[in-house]
Design a protein around this motif. Structure first.
Motif, PDB file in Angstrom:
ATOM      1  N   PRO A   8       0.957  -0.888  -0.192  1.00 16.56           N
ATOM      2  CA  PRO A   8      -0.493   0.300  -0.092  1.00 16.56           C
ATOM      3  C   PRO A   8       0.301   1.191   0.257  1.00 16.56           C
ATOM      4  CG  PRO A   8      -0.549  -1.497   1.656  1.00 16.56           C
ATOM      5  CD  PRO A   8       0.601  -2.248   0.857  1.00 16.56           C
ATOM      6  N   THR A   9      -0.062   2.259  -0.436  1.00 16.56           N
ATOM      7  CA  THR A   9       0.687   3.124  -0.545  1.00 16.56           C
ATOM      8  C   THR A   9       1.695   3.938   0.820  1.00 16.56           C
ATOM      9  OG1 THR A   9      -0.233   4.147  -2.642  1.00 16.56           O
ATOM     10  CG2 THR A   9       0.495   5.843  -0.584  1.00 16.56           C
ATOM     11  N   GLN A  10       2.168   4.555   1.108  1.00 22.69           N
ATOM     12  CA  GLN A  10       2.069   5.133   2.638  1.00 22.69           C
ATOM     13  C   GLN A  10       2.784   6.885   2.275  1.00 22.69           C
ATOM     14  OE1 GLN A  10       6.376   2.575   4.051  1.00 22.69           O
ATOM     15  NE2 GLN A  10       6.041   1.371   2.510  1.00 22.69           N
ATOM     16  N   LYS A  11       2.248   7.197   3.926  1.00 27.51           N
ATOM     17  CA  LYS A  11       2.724   8.677   4.041  1.00 27.51           C
ATOM     18  C   LYS A  11       3.983   9.244   4.335  1.00 27.51           C
ATOM     19  CE  LYS A  11       0.516  13.069   5.316  1.00 27.51           C
ATOM     20  NZ  LYS A  11       1.501  14.014   4.699  1.00 27.51           N
ATOM     21  N   GLY A  12       4.650   9.481   3.975  1.00 28.40           N
ATOM     22  CA  GLY A  12       6.174   9.854   4.227  1.00 28.40           C
ATOM     23  C   GLY A  12       6.311  10.323   5.910  1.00 28.40           C
ATOM     24  N   PRO A  13       6.910   9.668   7.011  1.00 24.74           N
ATOM     25  CA  PRO A  13       7.267   9.956   7.991  1.00 24.74           C
ATOM     26  C   PRO A  13       7.617  11.257   7.952  1.00 24.74           C
ATOM     27  CG  PRO A  13       9.162   9.082   6.886  1.00 24.74           C
ATOM     28  CD  PRO A  13       8.420   8.759   5.836  1.00 24.74           C
ATOM     29  N   GLU A  14       6.850  11.747   9.552  1.00 28.81           N
ATOM     30  CA  GLU A  14       7.644  12.936   9.535  1.00 28.81           C
ATOM     31  C   GLU A  14       9.090  13.586  10.156  1.00 28.81           C
ATOM     32  OE1 GLU A  14       4.379  14.623  12.539  1.00 28.81           O
ATOM     33  OE2 GLU A  14       2.767  13.914  11.176  1.00 28.81           O
ATOM     34  N   GLN A  15       9.536  12.831  10.315  1.00 30.20           N
ATOM     35  CA  GLN A  15      11.086  13.017  11.025  1.00 30.20           C
ATOM     36  C   GLN A  15      11.820  12.730   9.705  1.00 30.20           C
ATOM     37  OE1 GLN A  15       8.874  10.147  11.597  1.00 30.20           O
ATOM     38  NE2 GLN A  15      10.021   8.362  11.865  1.00 30.20           N
ATOM     39  N   TRP A  16      11.635  12.598   8.198  1.00 31.34           N
ATOM     40  CA  TRP A  16      11.932  13.088   7.330  1.00 31.34           C
ATOM     41  C   TRP A  16      11.412  14.352   6.586  1.00 31.34           C
ATOM     42  CZ3 TRP A  16      12.706   6.940   5.559  1.00 31.34           C
ATOM     43  CH2 TRP A  16      12.736   6.778   7.344  1.00 31.34           C
ATOM     44  N   PHE A  17      10.480  14.537   6.499  1.00 30.08           N
ATOM     45  CA  PHE A  17      10.027  15.217   5.806  1.00 30.08           C
ATOM     46  C   PHE A  17       8.753  16.459   6.442  1.00 30.08           C
ATOM     47  CE2 PHE A  17       9.786  11.138   3.818  1.00 30.08           C
ATOM     48  CZ  PHE A  17       9.634  11.342   2.461  1.00 30.08           C
ATOM     49  N   THR A  18       9.273  17.722   5.451  1.00 37.43           N
ATOM     50  CA  THR A  18       8.407  18.730   5.516  1.00 37.43           C
ATOM     51  C   THR A  18       6.979  18.686   4.864  1.00 37.43           C
ATOM     52  OG1 THR A  18       9.903  20.609   6.828  1.00 37.43           O
ATOM     53  CG2 THR A  18       8.596  21.374   6.048  1.00 37.43           C
ATOM     54  N   GLY A  19       5.464  18.410   5.377  1.00 37.83           N
ATOM     55  CA  GLY A  19       4.647  18.304   4.212  1.00 37.83           C
ATOM     56  C   GLY A  19       3.747  17.456   3.652  1.00 37.83           C
ATOM     57  N   ASP A  20       3.000  17.147   2.657  1.00 35.60           N
ATOM     58  CA  ASP A  20       2.672  16.129   2.999  1.00 35.60           C
ATOM     59  C   ASP A  20       3.049  14.710   1.844  1.00 35.60           C
ATOM     60  OD1 ASP A  20       0.904  16.422   4.961  1.00 35.60           O
ATOM     61  OD2 ASP A  20      -0.585  17.256   3.490  1.00 35.60           O
ATOM     62  N   VAL A  21       3.193  14.248   1.952  1.00 34.46           N
ATOM     63  CA  VAL A  21       4.115  13.178   0.756  1.00 34.46           C
ATOM     64  C   VAL A  21       3.702  11.584   1.077  1.00 34.46           C
ATOM     65  CG1 VAL A  21       6.454  11.832   0.043  1.00 34.46           C
ATOM     66  CG2 VAL A  21       6.338  14.491   1.590  1.00 34.46           C
ATOM     67  N   TRP A  22       3.652  10.986  -0.180  1.00 34.81           N
ATOM     68  CA  TRP A  22       2.919   9.671  -0.430  1.00 34.81           C
ATOM     69  C   TRP A  22       4.515   9.078  -1.281  1.00 34.81           C
ATOM     70  CZ3 TRP A  22       0.342  13.954  -0.537  1.00 34.81           C
ATOM     71  CH2 TRP A  22      -0.509  14.501   0.070  1.00 34.81           C
ATOM     72  N   ILE A  23       4.054   7.819  -0.854  1.00 34.79           N
ATOM     73  CA  ILE A  23       5.478   6.635  -1.050  1.00 34.79           C
ATOM     74  C   ILE A  23       4.853   5.765  -1.533  1.00 34.79           C
ATOM     75  CG2 ILE A  23       7.601   5.748  -0.330  1.00 34.79           C
ATOM     76  CD1 ILE A  23       7.812   7.905   1.852  1.00 34.79           C
ATOM     77  N   ASP A  24       5.142   5.086  -2.849  1.00 37.92           N
ATOM     78  CA  ASP A  24       5.003   4.207  -3.409  1.00 37.92           C
ATOM     79  C   ASP A  24       6.280   3.411  -3.754  1.00 37.92           C
ATOM     80  OD1 ASP A  24       1.983   3.667  -4.072  1.00 37.92           O
ATOM     81  OD2 ASP A  24       2.537   5.332  -5.279  1.00 37.92           O
TER      82      ASP A  24
END
Length: 135
Positions: A8-24
């Motif tokens: 499944p698509t994962q939300k990028g973790p807050e400890q690595w990203f500023t803002g909304d990021v999705w990872i496949d």
């Protein structure tokens, strides 16, 4: 040969990203394979924290405008179809321009007997650096 169902698509973790990021995860085969390929989607203005890869990283933009910066203050913008290589150990960040979504393919190698982690994460990119990137 093995067909692997996509996770499944994962939300990028807050400890690595500023803002909304999705990872496949597109490719993360078991050892001895080392290549990893992720499709990463950034909302406008979203970007990574500072990080570096022990074997370097290739980014290929497929949609939107990407920004990539290094510790020496250099920031480049990339358009769809363009590719950038960050060498092993180079501190960098990457993300979307403030007004557009951006998708890139992130490709790097893991393992291989290197010392330390495959990816080392550090501090957030300052707003001043990110906002000044388009100037």
């Amino acid at each position: 040969m093995e067909i692997t169902p996509p996770p499944p698509t994962q939300k990028g973790p807050e400890q690595w990203f500023t803002g909304d990021v999705w990872i496949d995860v597109l490719g993360a085969p078991p050892e001895p394979a080392r290549l990893r390929v992720y499709a990463v989607r950034f909302a406008p203005g979203a970007h990574t924290f500072w990080h570096r890869h022990s074997s370097g990283q290739t980014l290929h933009v497929t949609e939107g405008t990407a920004r990539v910066g290094t510790r020496d203050g250099r920031v480049i913008e990339l358009q769809p179809g363009q590719t950038v290589w960050t060498p092993p150990g180079e501190w960098h960040w990457h993300g979307a321009a403030p007004d557009r979504f951006m998708t890139h393919l992130a490709m790097w190698e893991v393992g291989g007997g290197g010392t330390g982690p495959d990816t080392e994460w550090a501090d957030e990119v300052t707003d001043e650096l990110y906002e000044g990137a388009g100037a």
